[in-house]
Write an enzyme that holds these catalytic residues in place. Sequence first.
Site, PDB file in Angstrom:
ATOM      1  N   HIS A  48       0.849  -1.073  -0.130  1.00  4.57           N
ATOM      2  CA  HIS A  48      -0.133  -0.455   0.026  1.00  4.57           C
ATOM      3  C   HIS A  48       0.674   1.453   0.265  1.00  4.57           C
ATOM      4  O   HIS A  48       2.028   1.370   0.114  1.00  4.57           O
ATOM      5  CB  HIS A  48      -0.524  -0.209   1.646  1.00  4.57           C
ATOM      6  CG  HIS A  48      -1.731   0.786   1.304  1.00  4.57           C
ATOM      7  ND1 HIS A  48      -1.676   2.321   1.585  1.00  4.57           N
ATOM      8  CD2 HIS A  48      -3.259   1.001   0.917  1.00  4.57           C
ATOM      9  CE1 HIS A  48      -2.221   2.647   2.104  1.00  4.57           C
ATOM     10  NE2 HIS A  48      -3.579   2.345   1.612  1.00  4.57           N
ATOM     11  N   ASP A  52       3.057  -4.519   7.972  1.00  6.20           N
ATOM     12  CA  ASP A  52       1.906  -3.447   8.009  1.00  6.20           C
ATOM     13  C   ASP A  52       0.711  -4.189   8.118  1.00  6.20           C
ATOM     14  O   ASP A  52       0.208  -5.237   7.258  1.00  6.20           O
ATOM     15  CB  ASP A  52       1.625  -2.310   6.178  1.00  6.20           C
ATOM     16  CG  ASP A  52       0.293  -2.518   6.625  1.00  6.20           C
ATOM     17  OD1 ASP A  52      -0.692  -2.194   6.854  1.00  6.20           O
ATOM     18  OD2 ASP A  52       0.846  -1.951   5.349  1.00  6.20           O
ATOM     19  N   GLN A  59      -4.594  -5.173   6.821  1.00  7.25           N
ATOM     20  CA  GLN A  59      -5.241  -5.723   6.404  1.00  7.25           C
ATOM     21  C   GLN A  59      -5.465  -7.134   7.256  1.00  7.25           C
ATOM     22  O   GLN A  59      -6.550  -7.950   6.738  1.00  7.25           O
ATOM     23  CB  GLN A  59      -5.230  -5.846   5.307  1.00  7.25           C
ATOM     24  CG  GLN A  59      -5.125  -5.054   4.226  1.00  7.25           C
ATOM     25  CD  GLN A  59      -6.678  -4.350   3.452  1.00  7.25           C
ATOM     26  OE1 GLN A  59      -8.224  -4.888   4.165  1.00  7.25           O
ATOM     27  NE2 GLN A  59      -6.882  -3.425   3.956  1.00  7.25           N
ATOM     28  N   CYS A 103      -4.343   2.559  -3.495  1.00  4.76           N
ATOM     29  CA  CYS A 103      -3.515   2.949  -2.528  1.00  4.76           C
ATOM     30  C   CYS A 103      -2.042   2.139  -2.886  1.00  4.76           C
ATOM     31  O   CYS A 103      -1.663   1.586  -2.379  1.00  4.76           O
ATOM     32  CB  CYS A 103      -3.904   3.293  -1.899  1.00  4.76           C
ATOM     33  SG  CYS A 103      -5.129   4.984  -1.017  1.00  4.76           S
ATOM     34  N   LYS A 141     -10.423  -0.573  11.236  1.00  4.93           N
ATOM     35  CA  LYS A 141     -10.347  -1.692   9.785  1.00  4.93           C
ATOM     36  C   LYS A 141     -10.834  -3.033  10.969  1.00  4.93           C
ATOM     37  O   LYS A 141     -10.580  -4.252  10.115  1.00  4.93           O
ATOM     38  CB  LYS A 141      -9.948  -2.382   9.147  1.00  4.93           C
ATOM     39  CG  LYS A 141      -9.131  -0.782   8.536  1.00  4.93           C
ATOM     40  CD  LYS A 141      -7.895  -1.097   7.261  1.00  4.93           C
ATOM     41  CE  LYS A 141      -7.232   0.353   6.974  1.00  4.93           C
ATOM     42  NZ  LYS A 141      -7.802   0.397   4.853  1.00  4.93           N
TER      43      LYS A 141
END
Length: 408
Positions: free
Chosen positions: A124, A201, A204, A365, A227
């Site tokens: 991302h 990261d 997700q 993104c 999220k």
Amino acid sequence: MSKSPYLDIKKDFPVLNREFDGKPLVYLDTAATSQKPTVVIDAMDHFYRESYGTVRRGVYRLSEKATQAYESTRHKVAKLINASSDREIIYTRGCTESLNLVAYSYGRSVLKSGDEIILSQIEHHANIVPWQIVREMTGAVIKIIPCNDRGELFLEEYRKLLSPRAKIVAVNHVSNALGTINPIKEIAKLAHEAGAVMVVDGAQSISHMTVDVQDLGADFYAFSSHKMFGPTGAGILYGRYDLLEKMPPFQGGGDMIRQVTFEKTTYQDPPHRFEAGTPSIVEVLGLGVAVDYLQSVGLDKIAGHEHALLEYGTKLLSGIPGVRLIGTAEHKGAILGFELDGVHPHDIGTLLDMDGIAIRAGHHCAQPTMQRFGVPATARASLGPYNTEADLDALAAGIQKIRGMFHH
Ligand code: PMP
């Protein structure tokens, strides 16, 4: 008969029970942001009405209570990801800010000209651009782990990139554009053998699977509240304490200092050193309730639910002529990126919306990922634990309808 792999929690999310033009909302954009359960909405509402006050400063009861609630989220988050201490949990405004914090504070202070930052092809922008800015400041070099046509990273290529010059490896746990679940444990092990730190990261992954930062070997792990069924405006950076201890502040201001004179200022220990200014008090409280909610549903159950839906959806979409799935990794999260022959992704998104179906269309993104697959954009349906097979049936019917419109 085998037990159903599915959860039944749509009823916990008020917005998912509304209609658009008489059609039930089919929400398939959880990778962008998740919907919020009643417990989170109510807790924040209640807090504003009954208990709102600032944190860490007040001597009155309202503030003491708010501080307790605020710090209890830190403990819940530490438990959720198996951090070894609450002091390793830093509150930020979101995953993007968490990654910028690592880049500016850790990256800028350790990187020297010629040092290497290793990223993957499928990141991302939030895990690319901060490193490019730090590259400008330090003269470091960015190297990229390539991926195959399914969207899986080539670990052999990664091994070749690693050398004593590698100082930071920053990779997402799950790709938001493709759904690939990256083998973080293996990537981290190799990073450590080369003397680099592992930045993950987790935007997700955090609400979709059990995350254990110690088992993964993550030195930093970043994610957003919004999220994971919590509110916007709050995020987390997990950092290994021995690394945090040596890091300079990211932002200066109130709450992060020990003592200030015009000549010299001394800083708090982590995590407060990295938490300048009045924080997102109510959002952090909401995040704590979201963590309770996640754990009451159960991350293993969520993973099982989403995996079953992913298989169901993959079969449905691959059966539609003209659909090409983009992102077909063997280990994959519940994200269905696709193209439909001859139809622009934005048109797919707009037409599906007319039937109350919310998907994302664009580059997500992740423009370098799009470049790798030779497309400017994709349509993307992403799933959460509240989705059902009926949602995917509606998506497939919607795509069939669009095909009919464009192929006559
Ligand atoms: N990384 C990934 C993989 C993401 O999907 C996102 C959100 N789309 C981010 C980072 C950034 O998260 P946020 O916008 O909440 O800061």
